[in-house]
Design a protein around this motif. Structure first.
Motif, PDB file in Angstrom:
ATOM      1  N   VAL A   1     -15.794  -9.954   5.697  1.00  0.00           N
ATOM      2  CA  VAL A   1     -15.122  -9.179   6.734  1.00  0.00           C
ATOM      3  C   VAL A   1     -15.415  -7.695   6.555  1.00  0.00           C
ATOM      4  N   ILE A   2     -15.641  -7.020   7.668  1.00  0.00           N
ATOM      5  CA  ILE A   2     -15.759  -5.562   7.659  1.00  0.00           C
ATOM      6  C   ILE A   2     -14.341  -5.021   7.825  1.00  0.00           C
ATOM      7  N   PRO A   3     -13.803  -4.328   6.808  1.00  0.00           N
ATOM      8  CA  PRO A   3     -12.418  -3.872   6.866  1.00  0.00           C
ATOM      9  C   PRO A   3     -12.173  -2.804   7.925  1.00  0.00           C
ATOM     10  N   GLY A   4     -10.924  -2.751   8.374  1.00  0.00           N
ATOM     11  CA  GLY A   4     -10.475  -1.617   9.173  1.00  0.00           C
ATOM     12  C   GLY A   4     -10.558  -1.759  10.675  1.00  0.00           C
ATOM     13  N   SER A   5     -10.397  -2.963  11.197  1.00  0.00           N
ATOM     14  CA  SER A   5     -10.455  -3.138  12.644  1.00  0.00           C
ATOM     15  C   SER A   5      -9.209  -2.622  13.357  1.00  0.00           C
ATOM     16  N   THR A   6      -8.126  -2.464  12.631  1.00  0.00           N
ATOM     17  CA  THR A   6      -6.907  -1.861  13.184  1.00  0.00           C
ATOM     18  C   THR A   6      -6.410  -0.824  12.177  1.00  0.00           C
TER      19      THR A   6
ATOM     20  N   LEU B   1      -1.627  -9.376  -5.957  1.00  0.00           N
ATOM     21  CA  LEU B   1      -1.240  -8.392  -4.959  1.00  0.00           C
ATOM     22  C   LEU B   1      -2.446  -7.925  -4.146  1.00  0.00           C
ATOM     23  N   SER B   2      -3.564  -7.685  -4.801  1.00  0.00           N
ATOM     24  CA  SER B   2      -4.753  -7.267  -4.049  1.00  0.00           C
ATOM     25  C   SER B   2      -5.196  -8.378  -3.099  1.00  0.00           C
ATOM     26  N   ASP B   3      -5.075  -9.627  -3.534  1.00  0.00           N
ATOM     27  CA  ASP B   3      -5.385 -10.751  -2.641  1.00  0.00           C
ATOM     28  C   ASP B   3      -4.434 -10.777  -1.448  1.00  0.00           C
ATOM     29  N   LEU B   4      -3.161 -10.529  -1.703  1.00  0.00           N
ATOM     30  CA  LEU B   4      -2.181 -10.513  -0.618  1.00  0.00           C
ATOM     31  C   LEU B   4      -2.513  -9.420   0.393  1.00  0.00           C
ATOM     32  N   PHE B   5      -2.828  -8.224  -0.086  1.00  0.00           N
ATOM     33  CA  PHE B   5      -3.159  -7.142   0.846  1.00  0.00           C
ATOM     34  C   PHE B   5      -4.389  -7.503   1.679  1.00  0.00           C
ATOM     35  N   PHE B   6      -5.369  -8.152   1.044  1.00  0.00           N
ATOM     36  CA  PHE B   6      -6.559  -8.557   1.783  1.00  0.00           C
ATOM     37  C   PHE B   6      -6.198  -9.503   2.917  1.00  0.00           C
ATOM     38  N   ILE B   7      -5.446 -10.558   2.603  1.00  0.00           N
ATOM     39  CA  ILE B   7      -5.151 -11.562   3.629  1.00  0.00           C
ATOM     40  C   ILE B   7      -4.149 -11.021   4.653  1.00  0.00           C
ATOM     41  N   MET B   8      -3.259 -10.137   4.255  1.00  0.00           N
ATOM     42  CA  MET B   8      -2.349  -9.517   5.228  1.00  0.00           C
ATOM     43  C   MET B   8      -3.140  -8.660   6.215  1.00  0.00           C
ATOM     44  N   ALA B   9      -4.119  -7.933   5.719  1.00  0.00           N
ATOM     45  CA  ALA B   9      -4.954  -7.109   6.601  1.00  0.00           C
ATOM     46  C   ALA B   9      -5.694  -7.995   7.602  1.00  0.00           C
ATOM     47  N   ARG B  10      -6.225  -9.114   7.107  1.00  0.00           N
ATOM     48  CA  ARG B  10      -6.933 -10.030   8.001  1.00  0.00           C
ATOM     49  C   ARG B  10      -5.960 -10.667   8.991  1.00  0.00           C
ATOM     50  N   TYR B  11      -4.726 -10.941   8.562  1.00  0.00           N
ATOM     51  CA  TYR B  11      -3.702 -11.504   9.437  1.00  0.00           C
ATOM     52  C   TYR B  11      -3.428 -10.558  10.604  1.00  0.00           C
ATOM     53  N   ILE B  12      -3.305  -9.281  10.300  1.00  0.00           N
ATOM     54  CA  ILE B  12      -3.073  -8.288  11.364  1.00  0.00           C
ATOM     55  C   ILE B  12      -4.241  -8.322  12.349  1.00  0.00           C
ATOM     56  N   GLU B  13      -5.455  -8.335  11.815  1.00  0.00           N
ATOM     57  CA  GLU B  13      -6.634  -8.368  12.686  1.00  0.00           C
ATOM     58  C   GLU B  13      -6.709  -9.674  13.472  1.00  0.00           C
ATOM     59  N   TRP B  14      -6.361 -10.783  12.821  1.00  0.00           N
ATOM     60  CA  TRP B  14      -6.377 -12.097  13.478  1.00  0.00           C
ATOM     61  C   TRP B  14      -5.402 -12.116  14.648  1.00  0.00           C
ATOM     62  N   LYS B  15      -4.190 -11.581  14.418  1.00  0.00           N
ATOM     63  CA  LYS B  15      -3.182 -11.564  15.482  1.00  0.00           C
ATOM     64  C   LYS B  15      -3.664 -10.782  16.703  1.00  0.00           C
ATOM     65  N   GLU B  16      -4.469  -9.777  16.468  1.00  0.00           N
ATOM     66  CA  GLU B  16      -4.969  -8.944  17.570  1.00  0.00           C
ATOM     67  C   GLU B  16      -6.373  -9.356  18.030  1.00  0.00           C
ATOM     68  N   GLY B  17      -6.906 -10.432  17.435  1.00  0.00           N
ATOM     69  CA  GLY B  17      -8.231 -10.895  17.809  1.00  0.00           C
ATOM     70  C   GLY B  17      -9.325  -9.882  17.475  1.00  0.00           C
ATOM     71  N   ARG B  18      -9.163  -9.211  16.321  1.00  0.00           N
ATOM     72  CA  ARG B  18     -10.084  -8.116  16.006  1.00  0.00           C
ATOM     73  C   ARG B  18     -10.753  -8.231  14.638  1.00  0.00           C
ATOM     74  N   ILE B  19     -10.811  -9.431  14.058  1.00  0.00           N
ATOM     75  CA  ILE B  19     -11.535  -9.588  12.783  1.00  0.00           C
ATOM     76  C   ILE B  19     -13.026  -9.392  13.073  1.00  0.00           C
ATOM     77  N   LYS B  20     -13.661  -8.542  12.263  1.00  0.00           N
ATOM     78  CA  LYS B  20     -15.107  -8.309  12.408  1.00  0.00           C
ATOM     79  C   LYS B  20     -15.806  -8.817  11.157  1.00  0.00           C
ATOM     80  N   TYR B  21     -16.793  -9.651  11.376  1.00  0.00           N
ATOM     81  CA  TYR B  21     -17.544 -10.239  10.268  1.00  0.00           C
ATOM     82  C   TYR B  21     -18.873  -9.525  10.078  1.00  0.00           C
ATOM     83  N   ALA B  22     -19.281  -9.394   8.826  1.00  0.00           N
ATOM     84  CA  ALA B  22     -20.601  -8.851   8.515  1.00  0.00           C
ATOM     85  C   ALA B  22     -21.623  -9.926   8.838  1.00  0.00           C
ATOM     86  N   LYS B  23     -22.678  -9.550   9.466  1.00  0.00           N
ATOM     87  CA  LYS B  23     -23.683 -10.559   9.868  1.00  0.00           C
ATOM     88  C   LYS B  23     -24.951 -10.384   9.087  1.00  0.00           C
TER      89      LYS B  23
END
Length: 171
Positions: A104-109, A149-171
């Motif tokens: 995942v490319i971080p920081g979509s929201t 905790l670092s794992d939790l922050f990672f998946i929480m960040a992705r959860y926020i992006e998932w809820k908004e349909g904004r997860i960006k993957y590195a290709k």
């Protein structure tokens, strides 16, 4: 209690054991990084939904306990298996919602970006506490806690992006 004590003006600071140690010691470096993480969490709370704010506030309280354990050289232990299991259960719950498909490319929201900063600081704190565990034999549970905790922050960040349909993957 006054804020300005002037007791640190010569480069030493007091810890729970009553000792005065150098401000560049691994104990102070580790606690400084954990304190920094707590401050970043305070900022992140303003950019996440209310349900996530409660999680972040509990983590902030846990971080104070971690700092006390470190500053007491392990004499004060309040974060243990129960808190680690709590983090693991949260990670599992978020993973049930978010099905990651690659890097995942971080920081979509803004909220996810703030949590990604918290994740990176938590990982730095984990690296610092590893030195205490390996050299002084203190902080084993704190190390586990920061790892989860670092794992939790990672998946929480992705959860926020998932809820908004904004997860960006590195290709």
């Amino acid at each position: 209690m006054g804020i300005t004590t002037k007791t640190g003006d010569k480069g030493l600071t007091g810890i729970f054991t009553g000792e005065r140690i150098a401000k560049f010691s691994p104990i102070v470096e580790t606690n400084g990084t954990i304190d920094e993480l707590g401050s970043f969490l305070g900022e992140a709370k303003h950019y996440v939904d209310e349900d996530l704010q409660g999680i972040l506030e509990k983590v902030q309280v846990d971080l104070y306990s971690l700092m006390a354990e470190i500053a007491s050289k392990g004499k004060y232990k309040k974060v243990g298996e129960e808190e680690i299991k709590w983090l693991e259960s949260l990670i599992t719950e978020f993973e049930k919602e978010v099905k990651l498909e690659g890097f995942v490319i971080p920081g979509s929201t803004v909220g996810s970006a703030k949590l990604d900063v918290c994740r990176a600081v938590a990982r730095r704190a984990e690296r610092k506490i590893t030195k205490l565990v390996l050299e002084y034999g203190t902080g084993t549970n704190a190390l586990k806690y920061l790892n989860r905790l670092s794992d939790l922050f990672f998946i929480m960040a992705r959860y926020i992006e998932w809820k908004e349909g904004r997860i960006k993957y590195a290709k």
